[in-house]
Design a protein around this motif. Structure first.
Motif, short mmCIF file in Angstrom:
data_model
loop_
_atom_site.label_atom_id
_atom_site.label_comp_id
_atom_site.label_asym_id
_atom_site.label_seq_id
_atom_site.Cartn_x
_atom_site.Cartn_y
_atom_site.Cartn_z
N THR A 25 0.82 -1.09 -0.29
CA THR A 25 -0.08 0.05 0.05
C THR A 25 0.75 1.21 -0.06
OG1 THR A 25 -0.01 -0.13 2.50
CG2 THR A 25 -2.04 -1.22 1.34
N PRO A 26 0.38 2.36 -0.53
CA PRO A 26 1.25 3.54 -0.57
C PRO A 26 1.85 3.91 0.68
CG PRO A 26 -0.84 3.90 -1.95
CD PRO A 26 -0.82 2.70 -1.08
N GLY A 27 3.11 3.93 0.76
CA GLY A 27 4.05 4.03 2.12
C GLY A 27 4.37 2.92 2.93
N GLU A 28 3.66 1.97 2.83
CA GLU A 28 3.82 0.70 3.75
C GLU A 28 3.99 -0.77 2.82
OE1 GLU A 28 1.03 1.00 6.84
OE2 GLU A 28 -0.49 1.52 5.12
N ASN A 29 4.30 -1.43 4.14
CA ASN A 29 4.19 -3.23 3.62
C ASN A 29 5.27 -3.26 2.42
OD1 ASN A 29 2.30 -3.20 5.43
ND2 ASN A 29 0.69 -3.24 3.81
N TYR A 30 6.31 -2.80 2.22
CA TYR A 30 7.18 -2.82 1.26
C TYR A 30 8.25 -4.26 1.38
CZ TYR A 30 5.56 1.45 -0.91
OH TYR A 30 4.70 2.15 -1.26
N GLU A 31 8.21 -4.49 2.65
CA GLU A 31 8.96 -5.78 2.91
C GLU A 31 8.64 -6.96 2.28
OE1 GLU A 31 11.70 -5.65 4.56
OE2 GLU A 31 11.54 -3.76 4.96
N LYS A 32 7.57 -7.22 1.74
CA LYS A 32 7.01 -8.51 1.09
C LYS A 32 7.34 -8.20 -0.40
CE LYS A 32 3.14 -9.48 3.99
NZ LYS A 32 1.79 -9.24 4.19
N LEU A 33 7.35 -6.99 -0.80
CA LEU A 33 7.75 -6.75 -2.32
C LEU A 33 9.08 -7.12 -2.39
CD1 LEU A 33 7.15 -5.89 -5.21
CD2 LEU A 33 7.58 -3.46 -4.39
N LYS A 34 10.18 -6.68 -1.40
CA LYS A 34 11.48 -6.63 -1.42
C LYS A 34 11.68 -8.30 -1.19
CE LYS A 34 12.57 -3.61 1.83
NZ LYS A 34 13.31 -2.83 2.60
N GLN A 35 11.04 -8.95 -0.60
CA GLN A 35 11.21 -10.22 -0.53
C GLN A 35 11.03 -11.10 -1.79
OE1 GLN A 35 12.64 -11.79 2.31
NE2 GLN A 35 13.15 -13.20 0.76
N ILE A 36 10.05 -10.85 -2.66
CA ILE A 36 9.81 -11.03 -4.02
C ILE A 36 10.83 -10.89 -4.97
CG2 ILE A 36 8.20 -10.99 -5.92
CD1 ILE A 36 5.89 -10.47 -4.11
N CYS A 37 11.38 -9.75 -4.65
CA CYS A 37 12.46 -9.61 -5.54
C CYS A 37 13.74 -10.24 -5.19
CB CYS A 37 12.80 -7.98 -5.46
SG CYS A 37 11.48 -6.76 -6.12
N ARG A 38 14.05 -10.45 -4.28
CA ARG A 38 15.25 -11.35 -3.72
C ARG A 38 14.83 -12.62 -4.08
NH1 ARG A 38 14.45 -8.62 1.46
NH2 ARG A 38 15.76 -6.91 1.78
N ASP A 39 13.77 -13.20 -3.85
CA ASP A 39 13.63 -14.44 -4.23
C ASP A 39 13.77 -14.75 -5.61
OD1 ASP A 39 13.17 -15.36 -1.48
OD2 ASP A 39 11.00 -14.99 -1.65
N SER A 40 13.45 -13.84 -6.33
CA SER A 40 13.15 -13.87 -8.01
C SER A 40 14.49 -13.66 -8.69
CB SER A 40 12.05 -13.30 -8.45
OG SER A 40 12.39 -11.91 -8.37
N GLY A 41 15.49 -13.32 -7.95
CA GLY A 41 16.76 -12.78 -8.46
C GLY A 41 16.77 -11.39 -9.06
N ASN A 42 15.96 -10.60 -8.51
CA ASN A 42 15.64 -9.08 -8.95
C ASN A 42 16.05 -8.31 -7.86
OD1 ASN A 42 14.22 -8.84 -11.57
ND2 ASN A 42 13.37 -10.49 -10.32
N ASP A 43 17.37 -8.31 -7.16
CA ASP A 43 18.25 -7.89 -6.22
C ASP A 43 18.18 -6.18 -6.36
OD1 ASP A 43 18.95 -9.93 -4.10
OD2 ASP A 43 19.20 -10.56 -5.99
#
Length: 307
Positions: free
Chosen positions: A72-90
């Protein structure tokens, strides 16, 4: 009162604008022909039914995460960062963290404005002036400490997770939401009956009956790291403030283990935490000490005097 609401509305508008810029920047830097592109949206399926994003454009797939309140705007970005890490999009993790810092600056500026507006009328009254000044001082102290604690807490969490991913065998499966503090088996083992090698009193390692290792090979290592970073001797993490099931994804859940007082379990960020809690995190967490240019551990340190 109207001005306060206007200020809140302006803050949300700024956060939405930065949120849109963040998603657009990530989307613009995706290579649709790469394997990382396919893996990124494959891992979206961890949080949303795959059918909701099938046959959608990449930008619309991001919007689906938003409509499902995964981000959501301004929060909850940890899950998106984890998706990026897991998928090789560091590389996109750095982009997210860049915008997180900009969003925190927006929050800090608007909170400062609200505090100032709320206290101006009371400062004109001699009867309350000294009390208001004291309250303002603590409020301004928190406004300075919160973004610092949030930033260093994220750095610490990244370091802990990166070390676990680099050293643990078998490879950890992150995120983990399966563990409970009362039944979690640490990675370390007791030296002898009742003796913890990390010198923690009443450590889980001393009571191995009914303790289970983390099924994803991550939470036991985080448990060890929290004890090792605790500045007191013996270390006394306040486990009841924290939710183990969020340790692998939420940095502030780890930070709250260093607040040696009850009442912080529902606090989800440094912004939500009062001045006393933030000072506990700084004083009790050795990772923070290297980022502060003054004495933190001595009997006459400035931080302890404030508490």
């Amino acid at each position: 009162m109207a001005s306060s609401y206007d200020n809140s509305s302006e803050e949300q508008t700024e956060l939405r604008r930065l949120h849109i810029k963040l998603i657009s920047e990530i989307n613009d830097n995706l290579d649709q022909k790469s394997i990382e592109y396919e893996k990124l949206f494959f891992y979206f399926g961890t949080y949303v039914p795959p059918g909701l994003i099938a046959n959608k454009s990449s930008l619309d797939k991001f919007k689906t995460l938003c409509t499902r309140n995964i981000i959501t705007p301004g929060e909850n970005y940890e899950k998106l960062k984890q998706i990026c890490r897991d998928s090789g999009n560091d590389t996109h993790v750095n982009t997210i963290e860049k915008y997180e810092k900009e969003m925190e600056k927006v929050r800090t500026r608007h909170r400062y404005t609200e505090i100032k507006m709320a206290h101006e009328i009371h400062l004109k009254n001699n009867k309350y002036r000294q009390w208001v000044k004291a309250g303002l001082g603590l409020g301004y102290l928190k406004e300075g400490l919160a973004p610092f604690c949030d930033d260093i807490g994220r750095q610490q969490h990244n370091d802990i997770i990166n070390k676990i991913q680099q050293t643990k065998t078998p490879q950890p499966n992150i995120p983990c939401s399966a563990c409970q503090i009362t039944t979690l088996q640490p990675d370390h083992v007791r030296v002898s009956k009742g003796i913890c090698p990390l010198k923690q009193d009443k450590c889980n390692c001393c009571f191995p009956n009914n303790k289970r290792p983390c099924p994803n090979n991550v939470c036991g290592a985080i448990y060890d790291s929290i004890i090792q970073y605790h500045a007191s001797m013996p270390p006394v993490p306040f486990w009841k403030n924290s939710d183990v099931q969020q340790w692998s994804t939420e940095p502030w859940e780890v930070c709250k283990c260093f607040i040696n007082a009850p009442g912080y379990k529902d606090k989800t960020s440094a912004v939500d935490t009062d001045c006393t809690g933030l000072l506990h995190v700084i004083i009790n967490n050795k990772y923070f000490h290297s980022h502060i240019g003054c004495n933190v551990t001595g009997p006459n340190n400035l931080f302890s005097k404030i508490l």
